[in-house]
Design a protein around this motif. Sequence first.
Motif, PDB file in Angstrom:
ATOM      1  N   GLY A  28       3.449 -27.380 -39.390  1.00 43.06           N
ATOM      2  CA  GLY A  28       3.645 -26.850 -38.040  1.00 43.06           C
ATOM      3  C   GLY A  28       2.300 -26.558 -37.422  1.00 43.06           C
ATOM      4  N   HIS A  29       2.299 -26.065 -36.186  1.00 45.51           N
ATOM      5  CA  HIS A  29       1.012 -25.679 -35.586  1.00 45.51           C
ATOM      6  C   HIS A  29       1.098 -24.297 -34.947  1.00 45.51           C
ATOM      7  N   TYR A  30       0.005 -23.532 -35.125  1.00 41.96           N
ATOM      8  CA  TYR A  30      -0.022 -22.178 -34.552  1.00 41.96           C
ATOM      9  C   TYR A  30      -0.850 -22.130 -33.270  1.00 41.96           C
ATOM     10  N   THR A  60       8.480 -21.877 -27.800  1.00 39.23           N
ATOM     11  CA  THR A  60       9.211 -23.028 -28.352  1.00 39.23           C
ATOM     12  C   THR A  60       8.261 -24.022 -29.018  1.00 39.23           C
ATOM     13  N   ASP A  61       7.001 -24.052 -28.558  1.00 38.49           N
ATOM     14  CA  ASP A  61       6.022 -25.058 -29.004  1.00 38.49           C
ATOM     15  C   ASP A  61       4.755 -24.350 -29.484  1.00 38.49           C
ATOM     16  N   ASP A  62       4.636 -23.979 -30.753  1.00 38.75           N
ATOM     17  CA  ASP A  62       5.578 -24.278 -31.796  1.00 38.75           C
ATOM     18  C   ASP A  62       5.800 -23.030 -32.646  1.00 38.75           C
ATOM     19  N   GLU A 101      -4.952 -27.064 -34.328  1.00 43.43           N
ATOM     20  CA  GLU A 101      -5.545 -28.027 -33.385  1.00 43.43           C
ATOM     21  C   GLU A 101      -4.572 -29.125 -32.964  1.00 43.43           C
ATOM     22  N   GLU A 102      -3.264 -28.901 -33.137  1.00 41.44           N
ATOM     23  CA  GLU A 102      -2.310 -29.970 -32.795  1.00 41.44           C
ATOM     24  C   GLU A 102      -2.368 -30.278 -31.312  1.00 41.44           C
ATOM     25  N   GLU A 103      -2.485 -29.237 -30.507  1.00 42.61           N
ATOM     26  CA  GLU A 103      -2.429 -29.441 -29.058  1.00 42.61           C
ATOM     27  C   GLU A 103      -3.696 -30.113 -28.509  1.00 42.61           C
ATOM     28  N   ILE A 104      -4.689 -30.309 -29.340  1.00 35.29           N
ATOM     29  CA  ILE A 104      -5.874 -31.059 -28.906  1.00 35.29           C
ATOM     30  C   ILE A 104      -6.027 -32.357 -29.712  1.00 35.29           C
ATOM     31  N   SER A 115       9.343 -28.890 -37.606  1.00 35.79           N
ATOM     32  CA  SER A 115      10.206 -28.441 -36.506  1.00 35.79           C
ATOM     33  C   SER A 115       9.311 -28.228 -35.294  1.00 35.79           C
ATOM     34  N   ASP A 116       9.139 -29.257 -34.506  1.00 32.21           N
ATOM     35  CA  ASP A 116       8.247 -29.209 -33.331  1.00 32.21           C
ATOM     36  C   ASP A 116       8.767 -30.168 -32.264  1.00 32.21           C
ATOM     37  N   THR A 117      10.092 -30.335 -32.249  1.00 35.28           N
ATOM     38  CA  THR A 117      10.720 -31.284 -31.320  1.00 35.28           C
ATOM     39  C   THR A 117      11.945 -30.608 -30.707  1.00 35.28           C
ATOM     40  N   MET A 138      -1.783 -42.037 -21.457  1.00 39.55           N
ATOM     41  CA  MET A 138      -0.809 -43.109 -21.670  1.00 39.55           C
ATOM     42  C   MET A 138      -0.012 -42.769 -22.920  1.00 39.55           C
ATOM     43  N   ARG A 139       1.305 -42.781 -22.814  1.00 41.37           N
ATOM     44  CA  ARG A 139       2.165 -42.612 -23.992  1.00 41.37           C
ATOM     45  C   ARG A 139       2.418 -44.002 -24.557  1.00 41.37           C
ATOM     46  N   LEU A 140       2.280 -44.120 -25.861  1.00 44.94           N
ATOM     47  CA  LEU A 140       2.344 -45.432 -26.500  1.00 44.94           C
ATOM     48  C   LEU A 140       3.549 -45.546 -27.427  1.00 44.94           C
ATOM     49  N   ARG A 194      15.045 -40.484 -30.464  1.00 45.19           N
ATOM     50  CA  ARG A 194      13.590 -40.570 -30.487  1.00 45.19           C
ATOM     51  C   ARG A 194      13.098 -39.551 -29.473  1.00 45.19           C
ATOM     52  N   GLU A 195      11.789 -39.330 -29.398  1.00 43.82           N
ATOM     53  CA  GLU A 195      11.247 -38.405 -28.413  1.00 43.82           C
ATOM     54  C   GLU A 195      10.004 -39.001 -27.782  1.00 43.82           C
ATOM     55  N   GLY A 196       9.683 -38.498 -26.610  1.00 44.34           N
ATOM     56  CA  GLY A 196       8.558 -39.046 -25.875  1.00 44.34           C
ATOM     57  C   GLY A 196       7.235 -38.378 -26.169  1.00 44.34           C
ATOM     58  N   GLY A 197       7.261 -37.167 -26.730  1.00 41.50           N
ATOM     59  CA  GLY A 197       6.032 -36.444 -27.041  1.00 41.50           C
ATOM     60  C   GLY A 197       5.395 -36.998 -28.311  1.00 41.50           C
ATOM     61  N   SER A 198       4.251 -36.422 -28.669  1.00 42.51           N
ATOM     62  CA  SER A 198       3.477 -36.938 -29.804  1.00 42.51           C
ATOM     63  C   SER A 198       3.130 -35.809 -30.771  1.00 42.51           C
ATOM     64  N   ILE A 199       3.146 -36.118 -32.046  1.00 39.46           N
ATOM     65  CA  ILE A 199       2.654 -35.187 -33.074  1.00 39.46           C
ATOM     66  C   ILE A 199       1.753 -36.028 -33.971  1.00 39.46           C
ATOM     67  N   ALA A 202       7.875 -25.935 -22.323  1.00 39.14           N
ATOM     68  CA  ALA A 202       6.681 -26.165 -23.141  1.00 39.14           C
ATOM     69  C   ALA A 202       5.563 -26.673 -22.227  1.00 39.14           C
ATOM     70  N   HIS A 203       4.354 -26.222 -22.451  1.00 40.85           N
ATOM     71  CA  HIS A 203       3.151 -26.629 -21.684  1.00 40.85           C
ATOM     72  C   HIS A 203       3.214 -26.180 -20.220  1.00 40.85           C
ATOM     73  N   SER A 204       4.107 -25.295 -19.869  1.00 39.52           N
ATOM     74  CA  SER A 204       4.314 -24.962 -18.459  1.00 39.52           C
ATOM     75  C   SER A 204       4.531 -23.440 -18.347  1.00 39.52           C
TER      76      SER A 204
HETATM   77  N1  BES Z   1       5.716 -30.191 -29.710  1.00 42.60           N
HETATM   78  C1  BES Z   1       4.946 -31.193 -29.057  1.00 42.60           C
HETATM   79  C2  BES Z   1       5.407 -32.599 -29.365  1.00 42.60           C
HETATM   80  C3  BES Z   1       6.683 -33.037 -28.698  1.00 42.60           C
HETATM   81  C4  BES Z   1       6.942 -32.731 -27.387  1.00 42.60           C
HETATM   82  C5  BES Z   1       7.552 -33.798 -29.406  1.00 42.60           C
HETATM   83  C6  BES Z   1       8.095 -33.176 -26.785  1.00 42.60           C
HETATM   84  C7  BES Z   1       8.713 -34.244 -28.811  1.00 42.60           C
HETATM   85  C8  BES Z   1       8.983 -33.931 -27.495  1.00 42.60           C
HETATM   86  C9  BES Z   1       3.498 -31.084 -29.470  1.00 42.60           C
HETATM   87  O1  BES Z   1       3.062 -29.791 -29.700  1.00 42.60           O
HETATM   88  C10 BES Z   1       2.661 -31.625 -28.346  1.00 42.60           C
HETATM   89  O2  BES Z   1       2.741 -31.168 -27.250  1.00 42.60           O
HETATM   90  N2  BES Z   1       1.878 -32.627 -28.660  1.00 42.60           N
HETATM   91  C11 BES Z   1       0.950 -33.192 -27.769  1.00 42.60           C
HETATM   92  C12 BES Z   1       0.062 -34.043 -28.625  1.00 42.60           C
HETATM   93  C13 BES Z   1      -1.224 -34.467 -28.043  1.00 42.60           C
HETATM   94  C14 BES Z   1      -2.051 -33.353 -27.524  1.00 42.60           C
HETATM   95  C15 BES Z   1      -1.991 -35.328 -29.008  1.00 42.60           C
HETATM   96  C16 BES Z   1       1.642 -34.019 -26.697  1.00 42.60           C
HETATM   97  O3  BES Z   1       2.635 -34.701 -26.976  1.00 42.60           O
HETATM   98  O4  BES Z   1       1.190 -33.975 -25.542  1.00 42.60           O
END
Ligand code: BES
Length: 461
Positions: free
Chosen positions: A89-91, A122-124, A156-159, A183-185, A331-333, A399-404, A430-432
């Motif tokens: 997980g990430h703190y 929620t994150d995280d 450092e997950e968020e960076i 658990s981060d989704t 860009m999301r890949l 699936r999800e659009g965010g990244s870990i 999250a992020h808002s």
């Molecule tokens: N918890 C998110 C990842 C996430 C968000 C998964 C939405 C599924 C749906 C994670 O903490 C996050 O925000 N990751 C960053 C990673 C980036 C900084 C490399 C992201 O997705 O912007």
Amino acid sequence: MSTIDTAITASRELYDQSLSGLVEFLSIGSVSTDPSCAADVARCADWLAHALRGAGLPHVDVVTTNGHPIVYAEDCSAGPSAPTVLFYGHYDVQPVDPLNLWTDAPFNPIVKNDTIYARGATDDKGQVWAHVKALEAMYRTGGRLPLNVKVLIEGEEEIGSPNLAPFVEARREALRCDAVVISDTPMFAPGSPSLVYGLRGLAYVQIDVTGPNRDLHSGSYGGAVNNPINALAHIIAALKDSSGRIAIPGFYDDVIPLSQEERDELAALGYSDETLKADVNVDELFGEPGFITPERLWARPTLDVNGILGGFTGEGAKTVLPSKAMAKVSMRLVPGQSTAKVVQQLTNYVKTLVQPGISVTVTDLHGANPVLVPRDTPAMRAAASALETTFGTACRYTREGGSIPVVELFDRVLGSPTVLMGFGLNNENAHSPDEHFSLENFRKGIEAAVRFYAGYAAERS
Ligand code: BES
Ligand code: ZN
């Protein structure tokens, strides 16, 4: 009563304490990207290490890195015949900006309507804390865990996890495990749990545009000297066509298309466009033609401008031809694409868009590779059963659009399958501003984690 039931009862008895612990955790402003928060990030790592010891974990370390510390704990006393799970997980949390849009202070957690509000809820942190409390409940029941557990919580997950790869590579043997759980989704919808089997990757760049050596009077110079904001707008406008398709040459070349079978499965999920529109208050959705919303969100690449800076933005009007402009572009890949290659493609394309009298640099800030995790593993089955018992309903595969970033790293370096079993919801900000976490899902998250660890141990022993 079975051991699982006893541990569930223990987790319920612990709940008040779990909530006050979460409030403390959320009070620490561990914003990883902001250098002025470094001391708080370090304080958060120490606090978490202390909490893990209190939960019962016998070996807990705060490991320094070239960036923020990693909290690592383990208990392998169940022995070699028992399975080993690595919890990640990430703190760290995202910046609170824009602060004026928060109803309450972001690091002063408030509970309203069975929901906790704070940056990181929620994150995280909320989801991490559910696992810590699940392990604590299990220690309280049997005195020991029925499986070996390794806990890796990074700052450092968020960076983009820049210092995690060397740690994981150096400790490849120590981190060996049968499965990873994260658990981060988000869940599919309220009341509807999901196991996420794919995450998009990310490539994040900064585009800096420089024109004249100083800000100029737009009357004296405008018309003869190029304007970097106009030049940047020209570049940005050329990155996508009017239908929303990305116009960078070669960008889609490596995208592995979805199989018809997966497309059918995604279509059958019953994803509601109406709920999404209502959630974000738009009257139309907009995305790549030919794809339904879950495909656009989870399985197709995107390009978004995250921020743009330049010129005069104060009250009133000032006639000025600015010297500089800047944009942050991500860009999301999706599987098949690589961060290094798309950054190169973007950079090459931007070079062709540079107008006279302007210089442009593209800087690679960070990234994460896309990943798919196997769906048919013992750990996935244990997670599905834990979620279904806890939520009383079938679990979905999404699936999800965010990244870990770590998911692809674990896959590559450890070779262990990851289970993405999240308890967040997409609309928890999250992020808002006003980020929050449902306390019902927090409680269910604790119980599902207990059922996962205990169920996986029982199945594999
Ligand atoms: N918890 C998110 C990842 C996430 C968000 C998964 C939405 C599924 C749906 C994670 O903490 C996050 O925000 N990751 C960053 C990673 C980036 C900084 C490399 C992201 O997705 O912007
Ligand atoms: Zn996160």
